[in-house]
Design an enzyme around this catalytic site. Sequence first.
Site, PDB file in Angstrom:
ATOM      1  N   ASP A  95       0.816  -1.220   0.000  1.00  0.00           N
ATOM      2  CA  ASP A  95       0.000   0.000   0.000  1.00  0.00           C
ATOM      3  C   ASP A  95       0.853   1.275   0.000  1.00  0.00           C
ATOM      4  O   ASP A  95       0.672   2.158   0.843  1.00  0.00           O
ATOM      5  CB  ASP A  95      -0.920   0.023   1.226  1.00  0.00           C
ATOM      6  CG  ASP A  95      -1.665  -1.284   1.449  1.00  0.00           C
ATOM      7  OD1 ASP A  95      -2.118  -1.873   0.452  1.00  0.00           O
ATOM      8  OD2 ASP A  95      -1.779  -1.714   2.610  1.00  0.00           O
TER       9      ASP A  95
ATOM     10  N   GLU B  62     -11.575   0.190  -3.246  1.00  0.00           N
ATOM     11  CA  GLU B  62     -10.726   0.748  -2.197  1.00  0.00           C
ATOM     12  C   GLU B  62      -9.556   1.492  -2.853  1.00  0.00           C
ATOM     13  O   GLU B  62      -9.486   1.617  -4.061  1.00  0.00           O
ATOM     14  CB  GLU B  62     -10.194  -0.367  -1.278  1.00  0.00           C
ATOM     15  CG  GLU B  62      -9.352  -1.407  -1.987  1.00  0.00           C
ATOM     16  CD  GLU B  62      -8.962  -2.573  -1.097  1.00  0.00           C
ATOM     17  OE1 GLU B  62      -9.317  -2.563   0.104  1.00  0.00           O
ATOM     18  OE2 GLU B  62      -8.306  -3.508  -1.600  1.00  0.00           O
TER      19      GLU B  62
END
Length: 342
Positions: free
Chosen positions: A31, A238
């Site tokens: 991420d 997301e």
Amino acid sequence: MPEEPISHIDFDELNSKAISQPIVSHLYTADPSAHVFDGKIYIYPSHDIDAGVPFNDNGDHFAMEDYHVISMDTIHGPAVDHGVALHVKDVPWAKRQLWAPDAARKNGKYYLFFPAKRADGIFQIGVAISGRPEGPFIAQQQPILKSYSIDPAVYEDEDGSYYMYFGGIWGGQLQKYRKNSYNDAHELPLAHEPALLPLVAKMTDDLLQFAEDPKQVEILDEYGDLLLAGDTQRRFFEASWVHRYGGKYYFSYSTGDTHFICYAVGESPYGPFTYSGRILNPVVGWTSHHSICEVDGKWYLFYHDSSLSKGVTHLRSVKVTELVHRQDGSIETIDPYNNLLV
């Protein structure tokens, strides 16, 4: 038991055809939120660990406990791990699961924005502050009021305003909210209904709170209609990110269970954004999460895959590759393994 490694992939072949290799290999990172501060590249990733938590759709096996900041002097130079920048035990309101963070700088201070679960199992978004980009960071006593879900991404606009984008379905709990209010009875929309949308809120001057109630970020199809929940190859799941190019705002995100990084283009940081294509094809591992950053006049995509762990979904590694905007402003789709199917 933790998820088993993928067995049908020849990882020697995959790594030989991969367009990039992990930035660091001594720990698992995911991420990546990348920024350039004073000419130096700083990456704010999740820190994956194998906590022995069984795999499930809520993502409990993503049991991350702390953050490390990674820096590089040049895009192809060695990466430096600056150690633990923030640990969950030092966040007064948080209990577990420090998921995908982001960072921003203002007036000589550095702000780390992060989601975590409270003791009741509900995600909120917190802020921690440091005088240095690599930390360590000191967390605020409470999360941001009216924040919820996961994946904060903070964008500084040209007028000096800061906006936080956030939200993620399934384990990110976004499906439990309507009009910024939580109800456990809420579920995903039906396939023919509009898809759930990410959120945006302008930040206060001190970057510690929202200056307004969160607003939905509309993602439209080519006809100007909202993408539908059943349009799983294009709808938001997301991993929000925003960058500006050619006078336009690019909102990019992950489609989650279909594993694409897509983008949509708009005229305002609030949107609406019109779906415009794919940035990244699927990587090894279930998740796909990214950031886009300009370094020395070129644009780069920071992303992750699970190649280093031989396919263990929750043990990922950050990578970087060049991103190309075409003359018309569209983005060239990146294939992470040079057309090798995964």
